[in-house]
Design a protein around this motif. Structure first.
Motif, PDB file in Angstrom:
ATOM      1  N   GLN A 134       0.707   3.254   6.316  1.00 25.07           N
ATOM      2  CA  GLN A 134       0.265   2.698   5.039  1.00 25.07           C
ATOM      3  C   GLN A 134       0.115   1.185   5.112  1.00 25.07           C
ATOM      4  O   GLN A 134      -0.847   0.630   4.589  1.00 25.07           O
ATOM      5  N   LEU A 135       1.050   0.514   5.781  1.00 31.70           N
ATOM      6  CA  LEU A 135       0.962  -0.940   5.910  1.00 31.70           C
ATOM      7  C   LEU A 135      -0.264  -1.339   6.728  1.00 31.70           C
ATOM      8  O   LEU A 135      -0.891  -2.371   6.468  1.00 31.70           O
ATOM      9  N   VAL A 138      -3.857  -1.145   4.650  1.00 31.71           N
ATOM     10  CA  VAL A 138      -4.217  -2.123   3.622  1.00 31.71           C
ATOM     11  C   VAL A 138      -4.235  -3.513   4.239  1.00 31.71           C
ATOM     12  O   VAL A 138      -3.514  -3.793   5.196  1.00 31.71           O
ATOM     13  N   SER A 139      -5.079  -4.381   3.684  1.00 33.32           N
ATOM     14  CA  SER A 139      -5.223  -5.725   4.241  1.00 33.32           C
ATOM     15  C   SER A 139      -4.468  -6.800   3.472  1.00 33.32           C
ATOM     16  O   SER A 139      -3.794  -7.642   4.082  1.00 33.32           O
ATOM     17  N   PRO A 140      -4.568  -6.831   2.137  1.00 30.74           N
ATOM     18  CA  PRO A 140      -3.871  -7.916   1.431  1.00 30.74           C
ATOM     19  C   PRO A 140      -2.351  -7.811   1.618  1.00 30.74           C
ATOM     20  O   PRO A 140      -1.764  -6.738   1.489  1.00 30.74           O
ATOM     21  N   TRP A 141      -1.724  -8.938   1.904  1.00 29.04           N
ATOM     22  CA  TRP A 141      -0.280  -8.929   2.084  1.00 29.04           C
ATOM     23  C   TRP A 141       0.450  -8.524   0.816  1.00 29.04           C
ATOM     24  O   TRP A 141       1.502  -7.874   0.877  1.00 29.04           O
ATOM     25  N   GLN A 142      -0.087  -8.874  -0.344  1.00 29.92           N
ATOM     26  CA  GLN A 142       0.589  -8.489  -1.584  1.00 29.92           C
ATOM     27  C   GLN A 142       0.618  -6.975  -1.747  1.00 29.92           C
ATOM     28  O   GLN A 142       1.577  -6.414  -2.295  1.00 29.92           O
ATOM     29  N   ASP A 143      -0.412  -6.287  -1.259  1.00 29.68           N
ATOM     30  CA  ASP A 143      -0.406  -4.818  -1.286  1.00 29.68           C
ATOM     31  C   ASP A 143       0.647  -4.278  -0.325  1.00 29.68           C
ATOM     32  O   ASP A 143       1.302  -3.263  -0.620  1.00 29.68           O
ATOM     33  N   ARG A 144       0.791  -4.923   0.798  1.00 30.80           N
ATOM     34  CA  ARG A 144       1.820  -4.489   1.750  1.00 30.80           C
ATOM     35  C   ARG A 144       3.219  -4.676   1.167  1.00 30.80           C
ATOM     36  O   ARG A 144       4.090  -3.819   1.313  1.00 30.80           O
ATOM     37  N   ALA A 146       3.937  -4.638  -1.982  1.00 24.11           N
ATOM     38  CA  ALA A 146       4.088  -3.654  -3.053  1.00 24.11           C
ATOM     39  C   ALA A 146       4.443  -2.281  -2.483  1.00 24.11           C
ATOM     40  O   ALA A 146       5.296  -1.559  -3.038  1.00 24.11           O
ATOM     41  N   LEU A 147       3.797  -1.888  -1.389  1.00 23.18           N
ATOM     42  CA  LEU A 147       4.115  -0.616  -0.744  1.00 23.18           C
ATOM     43  C   LEU A 147       5.560  -0.596  -0.263  1.00 23.18           C
ATOM     44  O   LEU A 147       6.294   0.373  -0.472  1.00 23.18           O
TER      45      LEU A 147
END
Length: 295
Positions: A134-135, A138-144, A146-147
């Motif tokens: 999952q990490l 996704v590209s944006p660090w904020q999404d990482r 959040a996950l």
């Protein structure tokens, strides 16, 4: 992301824009093209390293042992200075867990780590592989972030809590920056010394005396990195004298105070962990103040 440059180290560093859902959790993201023999300096937290992407960090340990991939490390991991991290094209989310919440998040007591390191797959099984995928998706660090935070919050919610008396004793040590008198902790919570020492060790992963030394060392060594003189640091941090500080730094890192003051592992903290200097970063809610005289 911000670029951290220190000596030969050039790292990209990302920080979450929001605090974690779980008090006692802090995290940072790293992208490092060439990680060259980084000394791992002990820290008073449980550390999770969630790696993803094409590269893979390698931990070189004593007696030629190596550890690859995502890992969990107990409080004080790296003591003695015999652990180095290296790798190319490393991308990871590093999480620091207060020992008070680590048992719930890990699904095991930090005492099972015993200041060492284990593969996250050994602790979490397929869940470790899923978060890695999952990490990487996704590209944006904020999404990482959040996950990662959603995973930690879910595991924390389902996991066991430590005794309030144990949590209070830990927070007392953190709040005093390692200056708390360990002999008085049991009396303050109304337990016998033997009972508190046993519960503290089994639930947090280290005995109270070791916790005090580690927290005091962490505060002192960051003062050295900031440029404060060893004599002043020793006096302010509660050491008997400068030679006492020297012995502690050598015991924890295998290096002199002057050498440790230049370590990238510590110098990056002002960027990666802006809340590091606040005791709340290693606490969890609802345990501050006195717990009374519980028995």
């Amino acid at each position: 992301m911000r670029t951290f440059m220190h000596g030969g180290a050039v790292w990209d560093v990302a920080c979450p824009q929001r605090p974690s859902q779980v008090a006692g959790v802090t995290m940072a993201g790293f992208r490092i093209r060439d990680l060259d023999a980084l000394r791992m300096v002990p820290h008073p937290a449980v550390t999770l390293l969630l790696e993803f992407g094409a590269g893979s960090p390698v931990l070189d340990r004593a007696a030629g042992r190596q550890q690859r991939g995502s890992i969990a490390a107990g409080p004080g991991f790296g003591s003695g200075g015999d652990v180095r991290a290296r790798g190319e094209n490393v991308e990871c989310v590093q999480v620091r867990l207060s020992p008070v919440i680590a048992r719930a998040v890990l699904g095991a007591s930090p005492a099972d780590l015993d200041g060492a390191v284990v593969s996250l797959e050994d602790l979490w099984g397929r869940e470790a592989s899923r978060i890695r995928e999952q990490l990487g998706d996704v590209s944006p660090w904020q999404d990482r972030f959040a996950l990662t935070d959603a995973l930690l919050a879910r595991r924390h919610e389902a996991g066991p809590l430590v005794d309030p008396e144990v949590a209070w004793a830990w927070h007392r040590i953190i709040g005093s920056r390692g200056l708390a008198r360990v002999d008085g902790l049991a009396a303050e919570v109304g337990w016998s010394r033997k009972r508190l020492w046993s519960r503290f060790r089994s639930q947090l992963g280290l005995p109270p005396k070791r916790a005090v030394k580690l927290v005091r060392f962490d505060h002192a060594v960051h003062r050295l990195v900031a440029g404060d003189g060893a004599a002043r640091v020793a006096a302010d941090a509660g050491y008997a004298d400068q030679s006492h500080l020297h012995r502690d730094v050598m015991a924890f890192t295998g290096a002199t105070p002057a050498t440790v003051a230049g370590e990238p592992f510590l110098a990056v903290d002002d960027i990666a962990w802006p809340s590091r200097g606040t005791p709340s970063s290693l606490m969890s809610p609802g345990i501050s103040g006195s717990v009374g005289r519980r028995r």
